[in-house]
Design an enzyme around this catalytic site. Structure first.
Site, PDB file in Angstrom:
ATOM      1  N   SER A 164       0.847  -1.200   0.000  1.00  0.00           N
ATOM      2  CA  SER A 164       0.000   0.000   0.000  1.00  0.00           C
ATOM      3  C   SER A 164       0.874   1.238   0.000  1.00  0.00           C
ATOM      4  O   SER A 164       1.965   1.246   0.574  1.00  0.00           O
ATOM      5  CB  SER A 164      -0.952  -0.009   1.192  1.00  0.00           C
ATOM      6  OG  SER A 164      -0.238   0.142   2.391  1.00  0.00           O
TER       7      SER A 164
ATOM      8  N   GLY B 148      -0.329   4.716   0.433  1.00  0.00           N
ATOM      9  CA  GLY B 148      -1.069   5.913   0.818  1.00  0.00           C
ATOM     10  C   GLY B 148      -1.873   6.476  -0.335  1.00  0.00           C
ATOM     11  O   GLY B 148      -2.563   5.725  -1.039  1.00  0.00           O
TER      12      GLY B 148
ATOM     13  N   LYS C 241      -1.033   7.301  -3.184  1.00  0.00           N
ATOM     14  CA  LYS C 241      -0.630   6.803  -4.508  1.00  0.00           C
ATOM     15  C   LYS C 241      -1.315   5.486  -4.867  1.00  0.00           C
ATOM     16  O   LYS C 241      -1.164   4.978  -5.974  1.00  0.00           O
ATOM     17  CB  LYS C 241       0.892   6.613  -4.562  1.00  0.00           C
ATOM     18  CG  LYS C 241       1.661   7.939  -4.636  1.00  0.00           C
ATOM     19  CD  LYS C 241       3.159   7.705  -4.614  1.00  0.00           C
ATOM     20  CE  LYS C 241       3.629   7.385  -3.215  1.00  0.00           C
ATOM     21  NZ  LYS C 241       5.072   7.127  -3.100  1.00  0.00           N
ATOM     22  N   GLY C 242      -2.040   4.894  -3.910  1.00  0.00           N
ATOM     23  CA  GLY C 242      -2.755   3.647  -4.203  1.00  0.00           C
ATOM     24  C   GLY C 242      -1.994   2.429  -3.722  1.00  0.00           C
ATOM     25  O   GLY C 242      -1.402   2.458  -2.644  1.00  0.00           O
TER      26      GLY C 242
ATOM     27  N   ASP D 179      -5.282  -1.109   7.730  1.00  0.00           N
ATOM     28  CA  ASP D 179      -5.983  -2.222   8.399  1.00  0.00           C
ATOM     29  C   ASP D 179      -7.256  -2.577   7.626  1.00  0.00           C
ATOM     30  O   ASP D 179      -7.616  -3.758   7.489  1.00  0.00           O
ATOM     31  CB  ASP D 179      -6.378  -1.847   9.839  1.00  0.00           C
ATOM     32  CG  ASP D 179      -5.197  -1.327  10.643  1.00  0.00           C
ATOM     33  OD1 ASP D 179      -4.056  -1.588  10.238  1.00  0.00           O
ATOM     34  OD2 ASP D 179      -5.431  -0.662  11.664  1.00  0.00           O
TER      35      ASP D 179
HETATM   36  N1  LIG Z   1      -4.682  10.221   1.238  1.00  0.00           N
HETATM   37  C1  LIG Z   1      -5.268   9.162   0.670  1.00  0.00           C
HETATM   38  N2  LIG Z   1      -6.075   9.327  -0.408  1.00  0.00           N
HETATM   39  C2  LIG Z   1      -6.682   8.257  -0.988  1.00  0.00           C
HETATM   40  N3  LIG Z   1      -6.528   6.996  -0.559  1.00  0.00           N
HETATM   41  C3  LIG Z   1      -5.731   6.774   0.481  1.00  0.00           C
HETATM   42  C4  LIG Z   1      -5.054   7.841   1.159  1.00  0.00           C
HETATM   43  N4  LIG Z   1      -4.345   7.310   2.179  1.00  0.00           N
HETATM   44  C5  LIG Z   1      -4.556   5.984   2.127  1.00  0.00           C
HETATM   45  N5  LIG Z   1      -5.393   5.653   1.115  1.00  0.00           N
HETATM   46  C6  LIG Z   1      -5.878   4.308   0.753  1.00  0.00           C
HETATM   47  O1  LIG Z   1      -5.665   3.419   1.835  1.00  0.00           O
HETATM   48  C7  LIG Z   1      -4.673   2.451   1.511  1.00  0.00           C
HETATM   49  C8  LIG Z   1      -3.804   2.126   2.709  1.00  0.00           C
HETATM   50  O2  LIG Z   1      -3.103   3.286   3.113  1.00  0.00           O
HETATM   51  P1  LIG Z   1      -1.582   3.259   3.632  1.00  0.00           P
HETATM   52  O3  LIG Z   1      -0.674   2.837   2.558  1.00  0.00           O
HETATM   53  O4  LIG Z   1      -1.366   4.602   4.233  1.00  0.00           O
HETATM   54  O5  LIG Z   1      -1.649   2.117   4.739  1.00  0.00           O
HETATM   55  P2  LIG Z   1      -0.833   1.930   6.094  1.00  0.00           P
HETATM   56  O6  LIG Z   1       0.385   2.782   6.093  1.00  0.00           O
HETATM   57  O7  LIG Z   1      -0.640   0.486   6.290  1.00  0.00           O
HETATM   58  O8  LIG Z   1      -1.899   2.470   7.150  1.00  0.00           O
HETATM   59  P3  LIG Z   1      -2.182   2.066   8.676  1.00  0.00           P
HETATM   60  O9  LIG Z   1      -1.953   3.318   9.432  1.00  0.00           O
HETATM   61  O10 LIG Z   1      -3.604   1.647   8.729  1.00  0.00           O
HETATM   62  O11 LIG Z   1      -1.251   0.952   9.051  1.00  0.00           O
HETATM   63  C9  LIG Z   1      -3.931   3.019   0.309  1.00  0.00           C
HETATM   64  O12 LIG Z   1      -3.357   2.014  -0.492  1.00  0.00           O
HETATM   65  C10 LIG Z   1      -5.064   3.761  -0.412  1.00  0.00           C
HETATM   66  O13 LIG Z   1      -5.860   2.851  -1.149  1.00  0.00           O
HETATM   67 MG   LIG Z   2      -0.353  -0.491   8.147  1.00  0.00          MG
END
Ligand SMILES: Nc1ncnc2c1ncn2[C@@H]1O[C@H](COP(=O)(O)OP(=O)(O)OP(=O)(O)O)[C@@H](O)[C@H]1O
Ligand SMILES: [Mg+2]
Length: 313
Positions: free
Chosen positions: A221, A223, A225-226, A253
């Site tokens: 993942s 953020g 960027k998808g 999560d």
């Molecule tokens: N600012 C955003 N805009 C659009 N989609 C988002 C954004 N932030 C997160 N997402 C969506 O949520 C997914 C997971 O986010 P991220 O990569 O931040 O996970 P993480 O760092 O594991 O988060 P966590 O804090 O839950 O552990 C991304 O792949 C995207 O699909």
């Molecule tokens: Mg995480």
């Protein structure tokens, strides 16, 4: 059954304050308490998606009863092991004026060796063939960092599928046992590889390498960027969805919950990624630590499908 493991859960206490002043007495405009921890968050979103789930780990102290009540209200099967120590309360300070979010996390209780053994026996008796086991989040301070490795090995011996969402040393140990599926974010994957950051190409190559080694499905993942989903069959890139961001807490999560749901429903890789992306978007469009609803996820599905492209090897 889908079993989520949260070894160091927390009551998330979110306080909204209009302009925090350090060193002063501040008054909160609102306070809310939500049960949390990564495994529990996964269970909450699975319930939203309409799937049964059993949650286990450790719970103790004066918030134990409240915690168990909440689990029951949410329809999550509560199989937490009772401990002597106190389950943590994590403080989230939302400052509307300065537009900041500040987290203060408690390390969590000490788990005695008897309590750990009770958990391991329970896990051994409970996990069975065909189950999906989610090992998510950090460990209480005195628990050996190789525990996820051991739990992965035990579940695999029973022919259950293991999903890992962890970081650092704990992730390292778990990966040695080749879990079925992992969902690192970009930074966790970079840390694992001993790098500062990764280009898109490096993400794809390193995830493909992990799949070749025997981890069947890797969702990285990224953020806003998808995300990128790599399996033996395909490498799919999901571009970030445009959503009004309310809170990024628990987006990852929620994605893990979507992966587990998709696995349980035997969805294709394409539909799995679409659902994961839609669920991530729904999570960020949902205020605070609340779990996103199924309706919110469905709202983003069509856009999520359109944003997926196959990456040729
Ligand atoms: N600012 C955003 N805009 C659009 N989609 C988002 C954004 N932030 C997160 N997402 C969506 O949520 C997914 C997971 O986010 P991220 O990569 O931040 O996970 P993480 O760092 O594991 O988060 P966590 O804090 O839950 O552990 C991304 O792949 C995207 O699909
Ligand atoms: Mg995480």
């Amino acid at each position: 059954m889908i079993i989520t493991v949260t070894l160091n859960p927390a009551m998330d206490k979110t306080m909204v304050i209009d302009g925090i002043e350090l060193g002063e007495v501040n008054r909160a405009d609102s306070v809310r308490n939500d049960i949390g921890g990564k495994g529990i968050n996964v269970s909450k979103v699975l319930r939203s998606l309409g799937t049964d789930t059993l949650a286990t780990g450790f719970l103790g102290g004066n918030i134990e009863d409240q915690f168990r009540k909440e689990l029951k209200n949410m329809g999550i099967l509560d199989q937490f092991i009772s401990i002597q120590g106190n389950t943590r309360t994590n403080i989230k300070l939302v400052d509307r004026k300065n537009e900041t979010n500040t987290d203060i996390n408690d390390p969590g209780p000490v788990i005695s060796s008897e309590e750990l053994e009770t958990f391991i026996s329970f896990y051994d008796e409970t996990v069975e063939k065909g189950d999906i086991v989610v090992l998510a989040g950090g460990l209480p301070p005195n628990i050996p960092q190789n525990l996820y490795g051991r739990l992965t090995r035990m579940a695999k011996e029973k022919e259950a599928l293991v999903v890992i969402d962890a970081e650092g040393e704990s992730l390292h140990h778990a990966l040695l046992e080749l879990p079925y599926m992992i969902k690192p974010n970009e930074k966790e994957l970079a840390d694992y590889l001993g790098k500062e950051a990764l280009t898109e190409e490096e993400i794809i190559h390193s995830a493909q390498y992990l799949v070749e080694k025997g981890i069947r499905k890797v969702l990285v993942s990224r953020g806003e960027k998808g995300s990128i989903f790599i399996t033996e069959l395909s490498t799919l890139k999901g571009k970030g969805l445009e959503v009004q961001v309310k809170s990024t807490v628990g987006a990852g999560d929620s994605m893990v919950a979507a992966l587990v749901f998709a696995e349980n429903e035997k969805l294709s890789d394409f539909e799995t990624l679409a659902l994961a992306q839609a669920t991530g978007a729904a999570a960020v469009a949902t205020e605070g630590t609340k779990a996103c609803t199924r309706e919110e996820v469905e709202k983003h599905l069509a856009a999520a499908r359109e944003k997926i492209e196959e990456v040729k090897k």
